[in-house]
Scaffold this active site. Structure first.
Site: not given
Length: 376
Positions: A246, A289
């Site tokens: 992430d 993301e």
């Protein structure tokens, strides 16, 4: 009568080997000569005419002239390949002329006039059919003129009938060829349509599997592959590691620099991942993301080395969209153990990512059922 158009030779270049067709046509003409010579010998043996006289009168001329014609066509086929089809048609016409001259007054021989026309149909070109029809008509006219004062004249009624039959045969041949051209074009259109549909299906299938921004596999495809790989690992025990990564503080990036800058960062991060993973590894944009990587044919240390190389390069990469500032990633990795199931394995990796975030970010955490380890 028929709305015919010339068919370019390249339209048939994939379906017809012209040289092979020419060879077959020449072989067929040689077979005709063999049949004629065999018939001559059979007639000589069973006919009323003295054998020796028949040999000199009929057999010998045919045995010299007809093979000589085909030998000349063979030479033309070798040296003048561009016009070989016309030489083959001309050769067939001369064979017919030889038969008519050697057997005057035999009506059945005039059936042979169709041989050059039938030969021309195989080439699927209008000009060759018209050439053969015109050639045989000229031969009929020449015979009519040349035999007017001979013992076996070409009767006017036979001459007119022959021309009419040749004209009808040419028209019918054009009609057959037209039908063949229509069928070939329809087949070509069908094949092209199927090919386009196949390409569209491939493109649509790829689009359904690929994230349009990064070019990585998407969320749905990730789970499809994970299911398959987990199943294979359960059966055969080959190594499989799952990493979940992430981008740190991504919401702040979007809020400060905008979503377009955020998209540029996501794309650049994905490019770094693609450069480091191996061809048999699987990289996906899991959502927003967040990314997921399936490592195959590696042990945990090898997978961790790749993740560390990805983390280090991303942390050292400046982003113009962020005023030259870098970003960092956090990640969690777990090793799939045969029998634990996909959900538990993903839960371990996701929990390791949570630990990486809580312990300071910009790091990779290894999480197994027994222990955890933080790197970075």
């Amino acid at each position: 009568m028929f709305q015919l158009k010339e068919v370019k030779e390249e339209e048939f270049s994939h379906a017809v080997n012209l040289a092979s067709w020419n060879r077959n046509m020449l072989n067929a003409h040689w077979a005709i000569v063999a049949v004629v010579m065999t018939g001559e010998f059979i007639y000589m043996a069973t006919g009323d005419q003295p054998p020796l006289a028949y040999i000199f009168d009929k057999v010998l001329p045919s045995a010299i002239v007809m093979p000589g014609i085909l030998a000349a066509v063979e030479l033309a086929n070798h040296f003048f390949r561009r016009y070989c089809e016309y030489f083959i048609i001309l050769g067939g016409a001369l064979l017919v002329l030889t038969l008519l001259v050697n057997h005057p007054g035999v009506p059945v021989m005039y059936n042979a006039c169709f041989i050059p026309i039938l030969t021309s149909v195989f080439y699927f070109q209008i000009r060759k059919v018209l050439f053969s029809g015109a050639l045989m008509s000229l031969i009929s006219i020449a015979l009519f003129v040349a035999t007017r004062n001979s013992p076996y004249p070409f009767a006017l009624t036979d001459f007119i009938t022959t021309l009419a039959i040749l004209a009808c045969g040419t028209i019918i041949s054009l009609g057959i060829m037209h039908r063949g051209i229509v069928l070939i074009r329809q087949l070509k259109m069908t094949l092209e349509s199927r090919q386009r549909l196949l390409i569209q299906n491939i493109i649509m299938d790829r689009l359904s599997k690929i994230d349009p921004l990064t070019g990585l596999y998407n969320h749905m495809t990730f789970h499809e592959y994970f299911d398959r790989l987990a199943e294979q690992s359960d059966k055969f025990g080959f190594p499989l590691q799952l990493a979940v990564l992430d981008i740190d503080n991504f919401k702040a990036i979007n809020d400060t620099y905008g979503h377009r800058a955020g998209d540029a960062v996501i794309k650049r991060v994905s490019e770094v991942m693609q450069r480091h993973v191996h061809p048999n590894d699987f990289v996906a944009r899991y959502g927003g993301e967040e990314f997921a990587i399936l490592f195959t044919e590696k042990n945990m240390n090898e997978a961790l080395e790749i993740l560390e190389a990805i983390r280090v390069e991303i942390a050292a990469t400046a982003h113009e969209e962020l005023s030259g500032q870098p970003v960092t990633i956090s990640g969690g990795i777990s090793e799939y153990r045969p029998g634990i199931g996909k959900e538990i394995s993903f839960g371990l990796a996701d929990n390791a990512l949570y630990i990486a975030k809580k312990s300071g970010k910009n790091r990779i955490v290894i999480k197994t059922q027994e222990q955890e380890h933080i790197s970075g």
